[in-house]
Design a protein around this motif. Structure first.
Motif, short mmCIF file in Angstrom:
data_model
loop_
_atom_site.label_atom_id
_atom_site.label_comp_id
_atom_site.label_asym_id
_atom_site.label_seq_id
_atom_site.Cartn_x
_atom_site.Cartn_y
_atom_site.Cartn_z
N LYS A 176 0.82 -1.21 0.00
CA LYS A 176 0.00 0.00 0.00
C LYS A 176 0.86 1.27 0.00
O LYS A 176 0.49 2.28 -0.60
N ARG A 177 2.02 1.18 0.66
CA ARG A 177 2.82 2.39 0.82
C ARG A 177 3.29 2.96 -0.52
O ARG A 177 3.22 4.17 -0.73
N ASP A 178 3.79 2.09 -1.41
CA ASP A 178 4.29 2.64 -2.66
C ASP A 178 3.14 3.17 -3.51
O ASP A 178 3.30 4.13 -4.26
N GLN A 179 1.96 2.56 -3.38
CA GLN A 179 0.80 3.08 -4.12
C GLN A 179 0.44 4.47 -3.61
O GLN A 179 0.12 5.36 -4.40
N ASP A 180 0.48 4.63 -2.28
CA ASP A 180 0.22 5.95 -1.70
C ASP A 180 1.22 6.98 -2.22
O ASP A 180 0.87 8.10 -2.61
N LEU A 182 3.20 6.76 -4.92
CA LEU A 182 3.05 6.98 -6.36
C LEU A 182 1.86 7.88 -6.67
O LEU A 182 1.89 8.69 -7.60
N SER A 183 0.82 7.75 -5.87
CA SER A 183 -0.35 8.62 -6.05
C SER A 183 0.03 10.07 -5.77
O SER A 183 -0.36 10.99 -6.50
N LEU A 184 0.84 10.27 -4.71
CA LEU A 184 1.30 11.63 -4.40
C LEU A 184 2.19 12.17 -5.51
O LEU A 184 2.18 13.37 -5.82
N SER A 186 1.88 11.48 -8.56
CA SER A 186 1.07 11.62 -9.79
C SER A 186 1.76 10.98 -10.98
O SER A 186 1.82 11.55 -12.07
N ILE A 187 2.31 9.77 -10.75
CA ILE A 187 2.99 9.07 -11.84
C ILE A 187 2.03 8.13 -12.55
O ILE A 187 1.94 8.11 -13.77
N GLU A 188 1.32 7.31 -11.79
CA GLU A 188 0.45 6.32 -12.40
C GLU A 188 -0.95 6.90 -12.63
O GLU A 188 -1.56 7.46 -11.72
N GLY A 189 -1.46 6.75 -13.83
CA GLY A 189 -2.83 7.13 -14.13
C GLY A 189 -3.03 8.59 -14.46
O GLY A 189 -4.11 9.00 -14.84
N ASP A 190 -2.00 9.40 -14.34
CA ASP A 190 -2.14 10.82 -14.62
C ASP A 190 -1.22 11.22 -15.77
O ASP A 190 -0.15 10.64 -15.97
N ASP A 191 -1.61 12.23 -16.49
CA ASP A 191 -0.73 12.80 -17.50
C ASP A 191 0.13 13.85 -16.80
O ASP A 191 -0.34 14.94 -16.47
N ALA A 192 1.41 13.50 -16.59
CA ALA A 192 2.28 14.41 -15.83
C ALA A 192 3.05 15.36 -16.74
O ALA A 192 3.86 16.14 -16.27
N SER A 193 2.80 15.28 -18.04
CA SER A 193 3.66 16.02 -18.98
C SER A 193 3.54 17.53 -18.82
O SER A 193 4.46 18.26 -19.18
N ASN A 194 2.42 18.02 -18.31
CA ASN A 194 2.25 19.46 -18.18
C ASN A 194 2.38 19.94 -16.74
O ASN A 194 2.01 21.08 -16.44
N LYS A 195 2.86 19.09 -15.87
CA LYS A 195 2.90 19.44 -14.46
C LYS A 195 4.23 20.10 -14.09
O LYS A 195 5.27 19.80 -14.65
#
Length: 623
Positions: A176-180, A182-184, A186-195
């Protein structure tokens, strides 16, 4: 332990060597040397017993006696080594150009030998008198030694790799920790290209697994970035070295950055990272001001989804690292009760779902003391399962009684010390010595296995019971045992073989304190440790600043130094080799010793170091 063993391990064989016919000692001197050898053998057995007791539990008189014997053993070894230097160093080469010259050389040699034999006779007499005084103070030490067969082959427990994988999973990589985290990020499931550049700080007390979690996430996501770096910092760092390490990890060569100052390094980082999506992890930051300096190198104008992750034990530092609205602090928590139990049992009872009934309650009580801290759990479990066999329950009960109230954030260092103390005093004396030697290396060092073993052999720490058995293989057994007991952490190559090790910073802090108290290794790193009394092993480190000073001069005990290890820029304060009389180990790997170096001329003195057993010149620009 080595805080009281002194030079016993290497001295006793040398006294035996001194009694050989080739040295032609006077009958009275031979008799005195034989007396010393027998007396020291008896004291050696007593010291092994003393070494199994933590210093705070030793009677003060016993500790004073042990310290006296330790110093005497060092002094006696100095006498023997210097005698051997003079006698063997005075051997003249055969010269057939003239009988008169040959006769003259022989007469000079005999005269020098005569003087040397007279000197050793006086020195042995003086040592004998001191030894008799010490023995009289303590009484004759009729204690049995501890039997140990160093030639029995010992392999690294194959379950250990699974154990460290298990620890990594529990700390984060598949849980669970790495999912938490990774969510912070914003790598998985998000388009980070404009962040914009996002900073995350992982905070928690020592041993919780911050570095393990950061490394796991780094390995999992590094392919999503144009460039990446993972740089450990630790206590008392040099900001220039941090910048250099980041640039080297990002792909710059050492020669491109070694001479740059702080401003130039920051400019170089800005230039290199511009228009790149990067992942940088800076591990184990202790100081807010250091972070302020590091932060100057990373522009908030980066809009490519770059990520900057820091780890720290200090909440105020984590807050400083995450001062912008886009930044986040990730608070590490201890393992749950179930995860703690799973990790503990993985080490001790790998083939069972849980512990046998007789161990069930004491297991729960010990885990409660460990407070969900992976380092504590693995260290304790390895001590209770050393030798691939579970120790009897009475030893579990003794351990439980020796631990304090349990690990909390407020007292984590104190309680970790108790846990490490139990594991350390549970080691045989030869392993204690080898472990203490690791404090010659700075924090976060990757220590090559074969190099370390060769140094142990050269220092005289590895002793062979049977003729014909390779000292290197005995040393390999020592190395594997330290890994089995989780005192050092294995580093695997691409084939899954252990080729190096590292030391957790809490373990390093623990053994450095023991070593400093025992004067086992003197570390000069710019943080205040000074020379006190006789120095036997010297480590010149550069973790605090780039050394620009002059070589060490006001150091009266330098002729007694047996081992010197120098790291990179600290080469500038290295004394001349001519000042070392009994040096066994000279480690200069990674130092600039090329033609442009001021130390080049000093290296000619290597040929006169008659006791030298190890010379390290890897990556030193010597051809």
């Amino acid at each position: 332990m080595e805080v009281v063993m002194g030079a016993m391990g290497s001295l006793l064989p040398k006294l035996g060597q001194l009694l050989m016919d080739e040295y032609n000692l006077h009958k009275r001197v031979r008799k005195d040397v034989e007396f010393l050898r027998k007396e020291l053998e008896s004291m050696h057995a007593a010291l092994i017993k003393v070494g199994d007791v933590p210093p705070d539990q030793l009677d003060r008189q016993v500790k004073l006696w042990a310290d006296e014997v330790r110093e005497l053993s060092y002094n006696m070894e100095d006498v023997v080594d210097k005698f051997l230097v003079r006698v063997e160093g005075n051997q003249q080469p055969h010269d057939n150009t003239g009988r008169f010259k040959e006769l003259k050389n022989k007469m000079v040699s005999l005269f020098k030998k005569g003087k040397n034999h007279h000197r050793i006779a006086d020195a042995v007499k003086e040592i004998k008198e001191q030894l008799q005084e010490v023995a009289a103070r303590r009484g004759r030490n009729k204690l049995d030694g501890i039997a140990f067969n160093p030639n029995e082959a010992i392999a690294i427990d194959p379950r250990l790799r699974a154990l460290y994988t298990e620890a990594t999973e529990l700390i984060g990589i598949y849980g669970k920790r790495d999912q938490d985290l990774l969510s912070l990020l914003s790598i998985e499931g998000d388009d980070a290209s404009n962040k914009k550049l996002k900073k995350i700080s992982i905070v928690g007390f020592g041993g919780l697994g911050k570095t393990t979690l950061a490394r796991a996430v780094y390995e999992k996501i590094k392919g999503d970035f144009d460039c990446r770096a993972f740089v450990p910092v630790g206590q008392n760092p040099d900001v220039r070295k941090v910048f250099r390490d980041i640039l080297i990890d990002l792909g710059k060569s050492h020669s491109d950055v070694v001479m740059l100052d702080e401003r130039q390094l920051i400019n170089k980082l800005h230039e290199f990272l511009e228009n790149k999506r990067y992942l940088v992890i800076i591990d184990d930051i202790w100081d807010e001001k250091l972070w302020e300096g590091i932060n100057l190198a990373f522009s908030n104008r980066n809009n490519l989804g770059s990520r900057l992750i820091t780890t720290t034990r200090i909440v105020s530092v984590s807050n400083s690292c995450c001062s912008s609205a886009n930044d986040l602090v990730y608070q590490m928590k201890p393992l749950s009760t179930d995860d703690s139990r799973r990790l503990f049992h993985k080490r001790i009872f790998p083939d069972k779902s849980g512990s046998p009934n007789e161990f069930e309650q004491v297991s729960k009580d010990i885990l409660k003391k460990c407070g969900g801290v992976p380092l504590a759990i693995i260290t304790i479990a390895s001590a209770l399962a050393s030798g691939h066999q579970v120790k009897p329950k009475r030893e579990w009960d003794i351990l439980l009684q020796s631990l304090g109230s349990g690990l909390t954030e407020d007292n984590s260092l104190e309680e970790m010390r108790r846990i490490l103390s139990f594991s350390y005093y549970n080691l045989p004396s030869h392993l204690k010595t080898c472990l203490l030697y690791l404090c010659v290396y700075p924090e976060d060092s990757k220590i090559d296995r074969d190099t370390l073993i060769r140094k142990w052999v050269a220092e005289g720490f590895v002793r062979c019971g049977n003729q014909g058995t390779s000292l290197f293989l005995v040393g390999l057994n020592y190395f594997n045992q330290l890994i089995d007991r989780s005192m050092i952490q294995p580093i695997y190559d691409l084939l899954g073989q252990v080729h190096a090790c590292c030391v957790h910073d809490i373990v390093l802090y623990f053994i450095c304190n023991l070593s400093h108290e025992a004067k086992f290794v003197n570390v000069l790193d710019g943080t205040g440790m000074s020379f006190q009394g006789n120095v036997r092993r010297l480590s010149l480190q550069d973790r605090n600043k780039d050394h620009q000073g002059t070589p060490i001069r006001n150091f009266t005990g330098i002729s007694r130094v047996r081992s010197i290890t120098v790291f990179t820029s600290a080469i500038n304060i290295m004394p001349a080799l001519s000042r070392f009389e009994v040096l066994r180990v000279l480690e200069l790997s990674g130092c600039n010793l090329g033609e442009s170096s001021s130390l080049q001329l000093n290296l000619k003195g290597v040929g006169h170091l008659i006791h030298l057993r190890y010379l390290g010149l890897a990556e030193s620009d010597i051809h």
